[in-house]
Enzyme design. Structure first.
Site, short mmCIF file in Angstrom:
data_model
loop_
_atom_site.label_atom_id
_atom_site.label_comp_id
_atom_site.label_asym_id
_atom_site.label_seq_id
_atom_site.Cartn_x
_atom_site.Cartn_y
_atom_site.Cartn_z
N GLY B 19 99.65 43.72 -8.60
CA GLY B 19 98.24 44.12 -8.52
C GLY B 19 98.31 45.41 -7.77
N THR B 20 97.83 46.45 -8.30
CA THR B 20 98.37 47.75 -7.94
C THR B 20 97.36 48.86 -8.02
OG1 THR B 20 100.48 47.20 -8.88
CG2 THR B 20 99.91 49.50 -8.96
N THR B 21 97.74 50.00 -7.42
CA THR B 21 97.08 51.25 -7.80
C THR B 21 98.17 52.25 -8.14
OG1 THR B 21 95.49 50.77 -6.08
CG2 THR B 21 95.40 52.94 -7.08
#
Lengths: 189, 218
Positions: B19-21
């Site tokens: 779960g990222t940017t």
């Protein structure tokens, strides 16, 4: 969305109501007066929020007559919270309460889905709000003037409307202060 | 009968996701890529310092998001395929080739995989380029954002991006965008990794949490 400034608040909303992919109303007014200097910004189920707003308008009006002076924004916010929390399982409503009163000046309270109540200098809500958290966090500065707030709100709403399919139409703005309410509309042009 | 507590079972069955940017932006002469460093399995943070910027070749990197296993595997496969390709061709591969290889895997295994890679790099023919390969499409863009945290910064990047930014401005843009997203997205966080690629090669930097810019926090 709503922003506090020294002397009042600026509130703004888009104007799109959808049923699925169809835009049922492209010129909705989501800024609803609850009292003379207290408004609420409605998001979530239109039916739920309209019903809640009507109920609170009645309760607040009654309270104001009993008190014999304009009610506090905090009172209005609490009335919303009471209803949103009590019926939290049945409702789908995210409401921002904003206004001006003599005791504390301009105030913005947020009552998101679930029924919590908190006061914040800036509040954003609704499906398009996710996209502008970064913009609001980076652009907001404390102590902005009324015109700065208007510009900031209009820009934030435009950015959200650009990215969110469920938001669109025109930008409706209102400034609430000691002098009353001043409404603006920014269309596509 | 042995009975395990429900909470233990829940943790084991949650898939490991980045779960990222992630963000990549092209400037005249190169690209800047950025990512956060959090890998979560449900609510637990499994790795708080993972570098999601993976090299595909000397001057081509990709940014990973989505399922950690899928993304890493895709990156490894494309790394191998690119090495073979560059030997056959006899020179450094094009960024577009790398992106096409990623896209081919994404598209073919669309139903089974759930990872999104942003491919960015520098080559002699096109300079700095950024390609998006979401869901099996291939699209060249001036900049790209991805991952769960990207939703929160669409408004910010739309407002702040200008054409013709310099290398330094692009790096600041990337760091600011990552910081804002990490501030709002529970699945993004940790440190910020920034990679700048130009004709001289790739420069990796890690910016620790306390050195990230501070924004107004309501």
């Amino acid at each position: 969305m709503a922003v506090e400034f020294d002397g009042g608040v600026v509130i703004g909303a888009d104007s799109r109501t959808t049923t699925g992919a169809y835009v049922a109303n492209r010129v909705t007014d989501k800024l609803t007066p609850i009292h003379h200097s207290i408004f609420c910004c409605r998001s979530g189920s239109a039916a739920d929020t309209q019903a809640i707003a009507d109920a609170v308008t009645y309760q607040l009006g009654f309270h104001g007559i009993e008190l014999n002076e304009p009610p506090l924004v905090q009172t209005a916010a609490n009335l919303f919270r009471e209803m949103c929390y009590r019926y939290r399982e049945e409702l789908m409503a995210g409401i921002i309460v904003a206004g001006w009163d003599r005791r504390r000046g301009g105030q913005v309270y947020t009552v998101p889905v679930g029924g919590m109540l908190t006061r914040q200098p800036v509040c954003v809500g609704g499906s398009g709000s996710s996209y502008i958290y970064g913009f609001v966090d980076s652009s907001y500065r404390a102590g902005m003037s009324k015109d700065d707030c208007l510009q900031f709100t209009a820009q934030a709403l435009s950015l959200a409307m650009e990215r969110d399919g469920s938001s669109g139409g025109v930008v409706r703005l209102a400034v609430i202060s000691e002098n009353g309410v001043e409404r603006h509309v920014i269309t596509g042009k | 009968m042995l009975e395990e507590s429900p909470s233990q079972l829940e943790g084991l069955s949650d898939e490991v996701k980045t779960g990222t940017t992630i963000i990549a932006i092209a400037f005249q002469g190169g690209v800047v890529l950025g990512s956060d460093s959090r890998v979560s399995a449900g609510e637990a943070v499994v790795n708080r310092v993972m570098n999601k910027l993976s090299p595909l070749h000397d001057k081509i990197y990709c940014a990973l998001s989505g399922s950690a296993a899928d993304a890493q595997t895709m990156a490894e496969i494309v790394n191998y395929q690119l090495d073979v390709h560059s030997i056959e061709v006899g020179e450094d591969p094009l960024v577009r080739s790398a992106a096409t290889l990623v896209k081919n895997i994404s598209y073919k295994y669309k139903e089974e995989l759930s990872a999104h890679l942003i491919v960015a790099g520098w080559d002699r023919r096109g300079g700095g380029q950024v390609y998006v390969t979401l869901d099996g499409l291939l699209s060249k863009q001036p900049f790209a954002i991805g991952g769960s945290g990207s939703s929160y910064i669409y408004g910010f990047v739309d407002a702040e991006y200008r054409k013709g930014m310099s290398r330094r401005e692009c790096q600041e843009f990337v760091v600011n965008a990552l910081t804002l997203a990490m501030g709002r997205d529970g699945s993004s966080g940790g440190v910020a990794y920034v990679v700048t690629i130009d004709q001289d090669g790739a420069e990796e930097k890690c910016i620790l949490g306390n050195k990230l810019p501070i924004f107004f926090d309501e």
